[in-house]
Design an enzyme around this catalytic site. Structure first.
Site, PDB file in Angstrom:
ATOM      1  N   HIS A 142      11.305 -12.159 -81.610  1.00 34.84           N
ATOM      2  CA  HIS A 142      10.921 -13.067 -80.522  1.00 34.84           C
ATOM      3  C   HIS A 142      11.394 -14.521 -80.715  1.00 34.84           C
ATOM      4  CE1 HIS A 142       8.111  -9.868 -79.332  1.00 34.84           C
ATOM      5  NE2 HIS A 142       7.603  -9.897 -80.552  1.00 34.84           N
TER       6      HIS A 142
HETATM    7  C1  BDR Z   1       4.739 -13.781 -80.266  1.00 28.23           C
HETATM    8  O1  BDR Z   1       3.516 -13.529 -80.944  1.00 28.23           O
HETATM    9  C2  BDR Z   1       3.697 -13.606 -82.344  1.00 28.23           C
HETATM   10  O2  BDR Z   1       3.205 -12.465 -82.957  1.00 28.23           O
HETATM   11  C3  BDR Z   1       5.154 -13.815 -82.601  1.00 28.23           C
HETATM   12  O3  BDR Z   1       5.335 -14.730 -83.667  1.00 28.23           O
HETATM   13  C4  BDR Z   1       5.689 -14.357 -81.303  1.00 28.23           C
HETATM   14  O4  BDR Z   1       5.618 -15.771 -81.262  1.00 28.23           O
HETATM   15  C5  BDR Z   1       5.199 -12.497 -79.625  1.00 28.23           C
HETATM   16  O5  BDR Z   1       4.257 -12.038 -78.700  1.00 28.23           O
END
Ligand code: BDR
Ligand code: CA
Length: 312
Positions: free
Chosen positions: A242
Site C-alpha cells: 500500500h
Molecule cells: C493501510 O493500513 C495499514 O495496515 C497499512 O500500513 C496501510 O497504510 C492499508 O489499509
C-alpha cells in the site's frame, strides 16, 4: 533540481517502512520530518519503528516526532494480525539509538507549516489521519501552506479491508479523515483499488533479496512476513504493497491514473463507519475535492521501488 519538501506521517508497518525507505533514497524529495501516529501498532512502537527504519537507511539525522496516541473520537484499533506484534515482523531490528525529537508531532507540523511559504510543503499520509486533522484544528491557517496531501486510504470498487465498506486508515480515525477531506486542501488518494494491483509476487520478492545489501535483505524479510496475511485473505500470489504507492506517486505520477471527484467520509453509521464515498459519476453535483487514483502501472512501480531501495 530543488527537492520537493515533504512530511511523512506514518504508523510503521512493513509497507510504511518501504515507503519511508523509498523517500529517503530519492533525491527528488527532502524529508523534513517523519511524524508517527497510532495505527498499525500503538504509538510507542510506531515512533520507535520510524527510528528503526531511518537507522536502517543510514539516515540517523532524520527527524522523527511522536504524535497522537489515539484517534480523535473513537478508541484505537491496531493491526497486529497483519503486521505482527512489532509492526515490522520479518526482520530483526535492533533497538533504535537515534533520539526521538522532543516536540509533539502536531506542534512541530504546525510550526513548520506556519514558517513555510504558500503551498510549499507536501504531506504524505500513510496511516490514520489523526495528526494531520489535529494540526488543522489547532491552526487552520496551515492549510494554505500545504501544497498537496497524498494519502493511502479508502476503497471503492474493491470495498474495505477491515469492514465490508471501510479501509483501515480511514476506519481507525474517520473523524480525522472528515476534517482532512473537508479542509479545502489539494487531496490525492491512493485507495485499495490501486494498492491491490501492486502485489508482492515471489519474483518481486526475489528482486529485493537479490539487491544483496542489508536494506534489500530487510525488505525481503519484512515483505515475506507481511504478504502471508493478505495472500490467504484475498487468494492472491502476493500481498498489496500500500504505502510506497504514495511516495511513488510523487516521483512518477505518470504511472498512476485516476479522476477528480467528490469524496465524503461516513461518520454516522456504525456499519459503514469510515467508508470513503466517491461520487465517481457526478450524480450529487457536489464539487470535487479529491483526485482518486484507480490504476497503477505495477511493473513500473516495482522497477522504481527496487532501483531506489538498491541505492541505500
Ligand atoms: C493501510 O493500513 C495499514 O495496515 C497499512 O500500513 C496501510 O497504510 C492499508 O489499509
Ligand atoms: Ca500505514
Amino acid at each position: 533540481m530543488t527537492p520537493r519538501p515533504i512530511v511523512i506521517d506514518t504508523d510503521p508497518g512493513q509497507d510504511d517502512a518501504l515507503a519511508i525507505l523509498l523517500a529517503l533514497a530519492s533525491p527528488e524529495l527532502a524529508v523534513l520530518g517523519i511524524t508517527a501516529v497510532a495505527g498499525n501498532v500503538p504509538l510507542p512502537l510506531s515512533e520507535s519503528n520510524a527510528r528503526r527504519i531511518c537507522e536502517l537507511a543510514g539516515a540517523r539525522d532524520a527527524k522523527v516526532f511522536a504524535g497522537c496516541p489515539r484517534p480523535m473520537v473513537r478508541a484505537l484499533t491496531t493491526a497486529e494480525e497483519v503486521h505482527g506484534q512489532t509492526g515490522l515482523d520479518g526482520h530483526d531490528f535492533p533497538e533504535p539509538t537515534m533520539a526521538l525529537q522532543p516536540d509533539h508531532a502536531v506542534d512541530w507540523m504546525v510550526e513548520t507549516l506556519m514558517a513555510a511559504g504558500e503551498r510549499e510543503i507536501t504531506l504524505c499520509a500513510l496511516g490514520p489521519l489523526t495528526n494531520l486533522a489535529m494540526a488543522m484544528v489547532m491552526e487552520p491557517r496551515i492549510r494554505s501552506r500545504i501544497r498537496e496531501i497524498v494519502m493511502m486510504g479508502g476503497g471503492f470498487s474493491d470495498g474495505g479491508n477491515v469492514t465490508p465498506a471501510a479501509e483501515f486508515n480511514i476506519h481507525v480515525d474517520p473523524h480525522a479523515a472528515q476534517v482532512v477531506f473537508t479542509s479545502g486542501c489539494k487531496l490525492t488518494l491512493i485507495p485499495l483499488d490501486v494498492t491491490h494491483q501492486a502485489l508482492t509476487t515471489p519474483a518481486r520478492l526475489e528482486r529485493f533479496r537479490a539487491i544483496g545489501t542489508p536494506v534489500g535483505r530487510a525488505c525481503h524479510g519484512m515483505l515475506s512476513f507481511y504478504r502471508r496475511h493478505d495472500m490467504s485473505k484475498y487468494g492472491t500470489d502476493g500481498g498489496p504493497l500500500h504505502d510506497p504507492c504514495v511516495i511513488a506517486y510523487l516521483l512518477a505520477p505518470e504511472i498512476f491514473d485516476g479522476k477528480h471527484v467528490a469524496v465524503e467520509i461516513e461518520i454516522s453509521s456504525e456499519k459503514t463507519m469510515g467508508t470513503t464515498l466517491a461520487d465517481w459519476w457526478g450524480v450529487t453535483g457536489a464539487p470535487p475535492n479529491c483526485t482518486v487514483m484507480n490504476a497503477i502501472d505495477d511493473a513500473a512501480f516495482y522497477d522504481l521501488l527496487i532501483e531506489r531501495i538498491a541505492r541505500l
